[in-house]
Motif scaffolding. Structure first.
Motif, PDB file in Angstrom:
ATOM      1  N   ILE A  90       0.848  -1.187   0.000  1.00  0.00           N
ATOM      2  CA  ILE A  90       0.000   0.000   0.000  1.00  0.00           C
ATOM      3  C   ILE A  90       0.887   1.241   0.000  1.00  0.00           C
ATOM      4  O   ILE A  90       1.776   1.377   0.847  1.00  0.00           O
ATOM      5  CB  ILE A  90      -0.931   0.030   1.237  1.00  0.00           C
ATOM      6  N   ASN A  91       0.641   2.123  -0.940  1.00  0.00           N
ATOM      7  CA  ASN A  91       1.435   3.347  -1.101  1.00  0.00           C
ATOM      8  C   ASN A  91       1.426   4.152   0.194  1.00  0.00           C
ATOM      9  O   ASN A  91       0.384   4.644   0.639  1.00  0.00           O
ATOM     10  CB  ASN A  91       0.837   4.168  -2.248  1.00  0.00           C
ATOM     11  N   ARG A  92       2.595   4.317   0.792  1.00  0.00           N
ATOM     12  CA  ARG A  92       2.695   5.011   2.080  1.00  0.00           C
ATOM     13  C   ARG A  92       2.446   6.516   1.974  1.00  0.00           C
ATOM     14  O   ARG A  92       2.313   7.208   2.983  1.00  0.00           O
ATOM     15  CB  ARG A  92       4.060   4.771   2.731  1.00  0.00           C
ATOM     16  N   GLY A  93       2.367   7.031   0.751  1.00  0.00           N
ATOM     17  CA  GLY A  93       2.120   8.454   0.579  1.00  0.00           C
ATOM     18  C   GLY A  93       0.651   8.821   0.498  1.00  0.00           C
ATOM     19  O   GLY A  93       0.310   9.996   0.386  1.00  0.00           O
ATOM     20  N   LEU A  94      -0.242   7.829   0.570  1.00  0.00           N
ATOM     21  CA  LEU A  94      -1.677   8.077   0.401  1.00  0.00           C
ATOM     22  C   LEU A  94      -2.344   8.538   1.695  1.00  0.00           C
ATOM     23  O   LEU A  94      -1.862   8.285   2.799  1.00  0.00           O
ATOM     24  CB  LEU A  94      -2.370   6.813  -0.088  1.00  0.00           C
ATOM     25  N   SER A  95      -3.491   9.179   1.530  1.00  0.00           N
ATOM     26  CA  SER A  95      -4.337   9.503   2.671  1.00  0.00           C
ATOM     27  C   SER A  95      -4.982   8.228   3.206  1.00  0.00           C
ATOM     28  O   SER A  95      -4.986   7.182   2.531  1.00  0.00           O
ATOM     29  CB  SER A  95      -5.434  10.480   2.256  1.00  0.00           C
TER      30      SER A  95
END
Length: 321
Positions: free
Chosen positions: A125-130
């Motif tokens: 899971i993209n760690r930069g997402l909300s």
């Protein structure tokens, strides 16, 4: 999101054991939903708890409050159990959201036909997402993880058409993953703007796989590029009945292309790695020819060379063995 395939090949030893032989027992957990949280859905998810692993658990808790999300989590937990793992063991933070499947091929140089395959998948899971977008990505990727039909690119019948169809419209493919993502979005974030309205049937008010397939095959300005890419593999637009020229609203984040064309690029990438691994395997087998009955070994080797040339001629320049 696209599914990333990683390929390895190893020598097969007589004492080969799967990792499952030493696997720990799976313990089913009930996720307790907190009535109060200190984070907001627009916060970056990686920082909502004391560590990224704890933050992932928070995402799972929220996803479990969705009826559809709860079902997806149950399917993913069942798949993780087949690996001897817990659900949290197969979900990790990453630089992008994707499902990474590793296919390991083990073989014996002394017997060209003694091959063992093992496949494992992980979700990132993209760690930069909300928080909100990470939950939707998690629902999407867990559909790939749980339901995508396994395939073996080393088999001779591994072809582009079936790969595109499987990737886009097959079980656990991009359309099904997106429909689940939309359903979770509707249940948890009903006022969130998205493209989901494009796959909702006006007649029923529910997400429609047929609409999803039609939308995902719209190629827009990539239509002619897709046709040309098919020609290289002796295919045409007639092989994909849903393909259209309308604007492409559904784009693979991995390739920045409509999903059918992205699947072509993924197929070619997979085949290049497969063919390179086959070349290495053939080189090892050739080195071991003197250790086997000469005529049998040579016949097996020539059969493998012939199959390799037929399968890999379009992907790699032929080497001499």
């Amino acid at each position: 999101m696209m599914i990333r395939i990683t390929l390895f090949f190893l020598l097969l030893t007589p004492f080969f054991k799967t990792e499952n032989a030493e696997a720990k027992m799976f313990v089913r957990k009930e996720y307790t939903i907190d009535t109060e949280r200190t984070f907001r859905y627009n916060d970056r998810w990686a920082y909502i708890a004391k560590s990224e692993s704890e933050s992932l658990k928070e995402l799972i808790k929220v996803l479990a409050t969705s009826k559809t999300g709860k079902k997806v989590l149950a399917l993913a937990a069942k798949k993780a159990k087949s690996y001897g793992l817990e659900l949290e063991d197969v979900i990790h933070p990453g630089s992008g959201s994707l499902t990474d499947t590793t296919l390991i091929r083990r073989f014996s140089p002394g017997n060209a036909h003694e091959i063992v395959y093992e496949s494992r998948s992980k979700v990132y899971i993209n760690r930069g997402l909300s928080v909100k977008n990470a939950i939707l990505d998690m629902a999407h990727e867990l559909v790939h993880f749980s339901l995508r039909e396994p395939f073996n690119p080393y088999k001779n019948d591994f072809g582009l058409k079936d790969f595109v169809v499987s990737t886009v419209e097959g079980k656990g493919g991009e359309v099904e993953a997106y429909l689940v993502e939309c359903q979770v979005n509707l249940e948890l974030f009903p006022h969130n703007d998205s493209n989901c309205s494009q796959v909702v049937s006006e007649a029923t008010g529910e997400v429609s796989k047929k609409l999803g397939i039609e939308k995902f095959y719209q190629m827009g300005r990539y239509y002619s590029i897709f046709l040309n890419s098919l020609k290289k593999h002796n295919l045409s637009g007639q092989d994909f009945s849903y393909m259209g020229r309308e604007k492409a609203d559904f784009i693979s984040s991995a390739y920045g292309l409509p999903y059918p064309l992205a699947a072509v690029h993924e197929y070619e990438s997979i085949m290049q790695r497969v063919c390179l691994n086959d070349e290495k395997r053939l080189a090892i087998i050739k080195d071991n020819l003197t250790r086997s009955p000469a005529q049998v070994a040579k016949e097996q080797y020539q059969s493998l060379i012939h199959g390799h040339e037929q399968k890999c001629g379009a992907f790699l320049a032929q080497n001499q063995f």
